[in-house]
Design an enzyme around this catalytic site. Structure first.
Site, short mmCIF file in Angstrom:
data_model
loop_
_atom_site.label_atom_id
_atom_site.label_comp_id
_atom_site.label_asym_id
_atom_site.label_seq_id
_atom_site.Cartn_x
_atom_site.Cartn_y
_atom_site.Cartn_z
N ARG A 207 7.19 15.21 1.30
CA ARG A 207 7.45 14.18 0.44
C ARG A 207 8.42 13.02 0.71
O ARG A 207 9.33 12.29 -0.28
CB ARG A 207 8.11 14.97 -0.94
CG ARG A 207 7.08 15.96 -1.39
CD ARG A 207 7.74 16.62 -2.71
NE ARG A 207 6.87 17.43 -3.42
CZ ARG A 207 6.59 18.89 -3.18
NH1 ARG A 207 7.42 19.22 -2.35
NH2 ARG A 207 5.73 19.43 -3.80
N GLU B 70 -1.24 -15.56 8.86
CA GLU B 70 -0.14 -14.87 7.96
C GLU B 70 1.00 -15.71 8.02
O GLU B 70 1.58 -15.94 6.85
CB GLU B 70 0.28 -13.55 8.40
CG GLU B 70 -1.21 -12.60 7.99
CD GLU B 70 -1.29 -12.37 6.56
OE1 GLU B 70 -0.54 -12.94 5.68
OE2 GLU B 70 -2.39 -11.35 6.23
N LYS C 10 8.83 -13.39 3.13
CA LYS C 10 8.32 -12.11 2.48
C LYS C 10 9.57 -11.20 1.89
O LYS C 10 9.26 -10.72 0.82
CB LYS C 10 7.36 -11.52 3.50
CG LYS C 10 6.89 -10.18 2.69
CD LYS C 10 5.84 -9.70 3.66
CE LYS C 10 5.13 -8.57 2.88
NZ LYS C 10 4.09 -7.93 3.57
N GLU D 165 5.06 -5.43 -6.79
CA GLU D 165 3.95 -5.76 -7.12
C GLU D 165 3.61 -6.05 -8.55
O GLU D 165 2.60 -6.16 -9.23
CB GLU D 165 2.77 -5.89 -6.20
CG GLU D 165 1.73 -6.93 -6.20
CD GLU D 165 0.57 -7.04 -5.24
OE1 GLU D 165 1.05 -7.10 -4.15
OE2 GLU D 165 -0.36 -6.60 -5.69
N ARG E 103 5.23 -10.75 -6.43
CA ARG E 103 4.78 -10.35 -5.05
C ARG E 103 3.25 -10.70 -5.07
O ARG E 103 2.74 -10.72 -3.78
CB ARG E 103 5.17 -8.82 -4.97
CG ARG E 103 4.63 -8.41 -3.52
CD ARG E 103 5.47 -7.19 -3.20
NE ARG E 103 4.70 -6.72 -1.78
CZ ARG E 103 5.31 -5.59 -1.06
NH1 ARG E 103 6.20 -4.96 -1.57
NH2 ARG E 103 5.02 -5.32 -0.03
N ASN F 81 -0.74 -12.48 -1.83
CA ASN F 81 -2.08 -12.15 -1.64
C ASN F 81 -2.82 -13.50 -1.48
O ASN F 81 -4.17 -13.41 -1.35
CB ASN F 81 -2.63 -11.42 -2.61
CG ASN F 81 -2.35 -9.92 -2.72
OD1 ASN F 81 -1.94 -9.32 -1.68
ND2 ASN F 81 -1.86 -9.35 -3.99
N HIS G 176 -10.41 -10.12 1.96
CA HIS G 176 -10.80 -8.59 2.20
C HIS G 176 -12.22 -8.58 1.67
O HIS G 176 -13.04 -7.42 2.35
CB HIS G 176 -9.89 -7.91 0.91
CG HIS G 176 -8.49 -7.77 1.43
ND1 HIS G 176 -7.34 -7.07 0.51
CD2 HIS G 176 -7.83 -7.67 2.69
CE1 HIS G 176 -6.21 -7.16 1.37
NE2 HIS G 176 -6.58 -7.44 2.27
N HIS H 130 -8.69 -9.00 10.71
CA HIS H 130 -8.10 -9.35 9.32
C HIS H 130 -7.54 -10.50 9.19
O HIS H 130 -7.78 -11.38 8.20
CB HIS H 130 -7.01 -8.21 8.91
CG HIS H 130 -6.03 -8.49 7.89
ND1 HIS H 130 -6.74 -8.43 6.56
CD2 HIS H 130 -4.74 -8.96 7.77
CE1 HIS H 130 -5.63 -8.73 5.44
NE2 HIS H 130 -4.69 -9.13 6.35
N LYS I 166 4.16 -1.75 2.03
CA LYS I 166 2.81 -1.48 1.60
C LYS I 166 2.55 -0.55 2.74
O LYS I 166 2.23 -1.23 3.90
CB LYS I 166 2.04 -2.53 1.20
CG LYS I 166 2.21 -3.41 -0.07
CD LYS I 166 1.08 -4.29 -0.32
CE LYS I 166 1.33 -4.80 -1.76
NZ LYS I 166 0.26 -5.60 -2.04
N HIS J 154 -6.18 -13.53 0.38
CA HIS J 154 -6.31 -12.01 0.81
C HIS J 154 -7.63 -11.63 0.00
O HIS J 154 -8.35 -10.82 0.34
CB HIS J 154 -5.42 -11.24 0.60
CG HIS J 154 -4.39 -11.30 1.84
ND1 HIS J 154 -3.67 -12.44 2.09
CD2 HIS J 154 -4.12 -10.63 2.67
CE1 HIS J 154 -3.13 -12.29 3.22
NE2 HIS J 154 -3.19 -11.11 3.62
#
Length: 374
Positions: A127, A191, A232, A242, A246, A250, A257, A272, A149, A253
């Site tokens: 956990r 990026e 960032k 997000e 935030r 993206n 993606h 990527h 993330k 992206h």
């Protein structure tokens, strides 16, 4: 020893979960010192991939051993295909087999794939275990290692299974980037450019003027990485999960993606950062189509990314795209569709990105069809 003239620290201000990003050449060799200060008396394990292990694992293990750690190691296959359920299970079971406890540290040594996978494993094992990022690619240093993330890919799309889980520290050695293949360094640069395009036009102009110096290394590289991390970190501190702002991260992206997904995440076709580069151009081109920004902005973004050696159109993936509808299927997975409208990050110009939550899917489809036919 660290050269302090090339060393910067960026703080990610998240209250009790705040952490530092230490940036500069030589910091990887200080890993043991950082971890011993961060969590004295704990144990640790290092998760990496075959490519990174051959280059940097010995140095990290030596540093950890010198600081009193006896690190276990898990070496996984390199590549995007590793970011799946099977390798997540393998990683979790390795941590449990090593009898690491909740307060111990899981170290991700590698690029975005290893960082995302290892962070997710740390989040779900017992956990939540301590998690350390040592990003070894430019893309990971400025993006995926910062902000918490974590996750894996699913057959339905990229990064659809995961958790927000912050690291305890990020150790970004700018010198290890010299070991990257040229293609990987260029991909990571997409990026970096993204941060200027989101909300910092002066930074984008600085990148245009300093691209060669950033590529060469030295102070310009450290400055570019630190500025990206600082940008960032500021957004993450305001919107960790997000819920709003935030989403600006993206930019490029959603298109990127979809392009990765339609190729089956084949790195021989598209990595990527290359998908992001194409996505940045498409986001600006679509914004221009919607009369939000000038065609001159599209030309400027395209020219800079091309100068950086990045793809800027659909040429690399055209053979894998049967039609615009196939791309729309992936876009629908990446961003929620509501009553036929999509959420996209669009722009009113260089450094003026914004969240548009009412983009007609029909307009996106028509745009993609036009791009495929051009």
């Amino acid at each position: 020893m660290i050269d302090e003239t090339l060393h910067q620290t960026v703080r990610v201000d998240l209250g009790e979960r705040a952490y530092d990003i230490v940036i500069g050449p030589g910091v990887l060799a200080e890993t043991g010192t950082y971890l011993a200060t961060l969590a004295p008396g704990t144990r640790c394990a290092v998760v990496t991939d075959e490519n990174v292990a051959a280059l940097h694992l010995d140095a990290v293990r030596a540093s950890l051993s010198g600081a009193g750690f006896e690190p276990g190691t898990l070496v996984l296959p390199a590549g995007e295909a590793t970011k799946d359920f099977g390798h997540l299970r393998q990683t979790v079971e390795a941590l449990l087999d090593a009898r690491l406890e909740r307060g111990d540290l899981v170290v991700a040594l590698g690029g975005g794939v290893i960082g995302d996978l290892t962070g997710f494993a740390a989040a779900v094992t017992r956990r939540g275990m301590g998690f350390v990022q040592i990003p070894t690619s430019l893309l990971a240093q400025v993006d995926s290692s910062v902000g918490g993330k974590t996750g894996i890919n699913a057959p339905q799309g990229k990064n659809l299974v995961g958790a927000f889980y912050q690291p305890r520290i990020v150790i970004a050695d700018t010198a290890v980037l010299d070991t990257l293949p040229v293609r990987e360094f260029r991909a990571g640069y997409a990026e970096v450019a993204k941060y200027g395009l989101i909300n910092d036009a002066p930074f984008f102009s600085w990148l245009e003027d300093n691209l060669d110096a950033i590529t060469a290394g030295g102070p310009a590289r450290t400055q570019a990485i630190a500025a990206s991390c600082r940008a960032k970190a500021a957004i993450v501190a305001r919107d960790e999960r997000e819920a709003g702002e935030r989403a600006l991260l993206n930019l490029g992206h959603t298109f990127g993606h979809a392009l990765e997904g339609i190729t089956g995440y084949r790195s021989d076709v598209l990595v990527h950062g290359e998908g992001v580069a194409i996505g940045l151009v498409l986001a600006h081109a679509f914004s221009a189509r919607m009369n939000l920004c000038s065609p001159d902005d599209v030309k400027r973004v395209t020219a800079h990314l091309e100068t950086a050696g990045l793809p800027t159109d659909l040429t690399p993936v055209r053979a894998h795209v049967p039609d615009a509808d196939a791309l729309m299927d992936f876009i629908a997975q990446d961003k929620k569709v509501s009553r036929g409208a999509l959420t996209f990050i669009l722009t009113r110009g260089i450094g003026e990105a914004f969240i548009a939550d009412d983009v007609p899917a029909s307009e996106v489809r028509a745009f993609l069809q036009q791009m495929l036919e051009s």
